[in-house]
Scaffold this active site. Structure first.
Site, PDB file in Angstrom:
ATOM      1  N   TYR A 192       0.875  -1.178   0.000  1.00  0.00           N
ATOM      2  CA  TYR A 192       0.000   0.000   0.000  1.00  0.00           C
ATOM      3  C   TYR A 192       0.912   1.228   0.000  1.00  0.00           C
ATOM      4  CZ  TYR A 192      -3.772   3.111   1.484  1.00  0.00           C
ATOM      5  OH  TYR A 192      -4.687   4.125   1.554  1.00  0.00           O
ATOM      6  N   THR A 194       1.526   3.990   1.444  1.00  0.00           N
ATOM      7  CA  THR A 194       2.159   4.613   2.617  1.00  0.00           C
ATOM      8  C   THR A 194       2.988   3.647   3.457  1.00  0.00           C
ATOM      9  OG1 THR A 194       0.177   4.230   3.930  1.00  0.00           O
ATOM     10  CG2 THR A 194       0.357   6.373   2.838  1.00  0.00           C
ATOM     11  N   LYS A 195       3.072   2.388   3.066  1.00  0.00           N
ATOM     12  CA  LYS A 195       3.889   1.436   3.835  1.00  0.00           C
ATOM     13  C   LYS A 195       5.378   1.679   3.547  1.00  0.00           C
ATOM     14  CE  LYS A 195      -0.004  -0.343   5.132  1.00  0.00           C
ATOM     15  NZ  LYS A 195      -0.634  -1.505   5.691  1.00  0.00           N
ATOM     16  N   THR A 196       6.261   1.010   4.290  1.00  0.00           N
ATOM     17  CA  THR A 196       7.691   1.326   4.141  1.00  0.00           C
ATOM     18  C   THR A 196       8.189   1.081   2.714  1.00  0.00           C
ATOM     19  OG1 THR A 196       8.300  -0.859   4.974  1.00  0.00           O
ATOM     20  CG2 THR A 196       8.295   0.942   6.579  1.00  0.00           C
ATOM     21  N   LEU A 197       7.677   0.046   2.064  1.00  0.00           N
ATOM     22  CA  LEU A 197       7.908  -0.130   0.622  1.00  0.00           C
ATOM     23  C   LEU A 197       6.537  -0.050  -0.027  1.00  0.00           C
ATOM     24  CD1 LEU A 197       9.767  -0.772  -1.796  1.00  0.00           C
ATOM     25  CD2 LEU A 197       9.307  -3.190  -1.388  1.00  0.00           C
TER      26      LEU A 197
END
Ligand SMILES: *Cc1c(COP(=O)(O)O)cnc(C)c1O
Length: 382
Positions: A192, A194-197
């Protein structure tokens, strides 16, 4: 006038890799291989190499990663799946969709992750009750901080349960020198944005060291297809990762180590400025958070509202993850009430955190000075 500081920034990164993105996207458009293109395999190899695990399987989202992992275990009716009450809804939704029963477990007041003593109590209560079979524990690495995996693994080994890592917020995190992806039977990632990747749309992956599980994951993401295309061996789903998202993620993987290092710097700047002044999420020894979100704990809801207002006045973004524990969500409350005879034990830490937590800007394209400015605004308002 000082510049706004956003909670997330999903666009700044593009400037660094825009030519590569344009070239890679054009190559997929030219190839026409929009499903199962070679970029999916390329990404899987990169993810496995990064995590140090044997297998990575690209799937359509973090939610679908959790679902495929539970389907591979045959989790369904009559099964109890233990998971924290303080997490994103997807963690609880998946066992319910499969007909299993989520059993909510309280979280630790320092790490905000599943409380091992409470997990033991709830497994014992389900066994005593006798209606449900304890089948799985889903440990969530909340805000990027690894859950207590050695303890979860030991309990699952003892009880013959499946340990599933919901690492949706935590790709890049490590515990005792081992990256997530090598803890539990499998780890679910979300891409998604906004996740870290983050992808530029939905996506996810499953990481595992177990070749049998990896094969099942590949089968289940493609409708349970067997060795030949039109032989259906298992009930599966359409859970594939798009070639376009995979190629975007391949380009982004080139930046990932550097982004993670910047997240660590921002996190350390926040820690230095805030620890002792407000509550912060505390990592257990040996844990290296991926710093997905920087979340503080304020004394009460009124203080939190005051801090939110102060941040808004300075154009600083913030967010509440999560305002309601899952056992209070209308969709899950009845299941929760009926999971064990006599009603479930209370979940006081999860309930308190929902009134107290506030997540501050955290992304690799802000500076340590930005974090210091945010922290100053917070401490002035508490
Ligand atoms: C984001 C998230 C998910 C779901 O991931 P999607 O890719 O949005 O489906 C699951 N669990 C947790 C803890 C998450 O934060």
């Amino acid at each position: 006038m000082t510049a706004p500081i956003a909670l997330f920034d999903v666009k700044a990164q593009q400037a660094l890799i825009r030519p590569e993105l344009d070239r890679r996207i054009a190559a997929v458009l030219d190839s026409g291989r929009f499903i199962n293109g070679p970029e999916v395999t390329e990404l899987e190899e990169k993810l496995a190499a990064f995590a140090g695990c044997a297998h990575a399987v690209g799937v359509s989202s973090g939610t679908d990663a959790l679902q495929i992992a539970m389907m591979a275990e045959g989790i369904g009716r009559g099964d109890a799946v233990f998971l924290p009450a303080f997490t994103y809804t997807a963690t609880a939704e998946v066992p319910l969709v499969l007909g299993a029963t989520p059993v909510f477990v309280d979280v630790d007041a320092e790490t905000f992750n599943i409380d091992i003593a409470d997990l033991e109590r709830r497994i014992a209560a389900v066994k005593k009750d006798g209606r449900l079979k304890p089948r799985a524990v889903v440990g969530v690495d909340l805000f990027g901080l690894p859950a207590d995996w050695p303890a979860i693994e030991a309990i699952c080994a003892r009880e013959a349960m499946f340990a599933l890592d919901d690492a949706a917020q935590a790709f890049g995190a490590a515990l005792n020198g081992r990256r997530l992806g090598r803890w539990g039977g499998a780890a679910a990632l979300s891409f998604y944005p906004t996740k870290t990747l983050g992808a530029y749309g939905d996506g996810g992956a499953l990481l595992t060291d177990d070749p049998h599980r990896a094969e099942l994951f590949r089968m289940l993401r493609t409708h349970g297809e067997g060795r030949t295309r039109y032989e259906v061996e298992r009930t599966g789903m359409n859970g594939r990762l798009d070639t376009l998202q995979a190629t975007i993620l391949c380009a982004k993987m080139g930046l990932f180590e550097g982004e993670l290092a910047q997240r660590h710097r921002i996190g350390a700047a926040y820690d230095a400025a805030l620890a002792g002044k407000v509550g912060v999420q505390v990592a257990q020894p040996g844990a290296e958070s991926a710093r997905g979100l920087y979340t503080i704990r304020l004394p009460d809801a009124a203080t939190r509202a005051r801090v939110q207002q102060a941040l808004a006045a300075q154009q600083i973004g913030c967010g509440i993850y999560y305002p309601k524990p899952l056992h209070h969500q209308p969709a899950y409350a009845a299941q929760h009430a009926g999971a064990v005879a006599g009603g479930p034990a209370p979940l006081p830490v999860s309930e308190a955190l929902c009134n107290q937590v506030l997540s501050l800007p955290m992304h690799p394209y802000m500076t340590e000075a930005d974090a210091q400015r945010v922290a100053a605004a917070v401490t002035a308002a508490v």
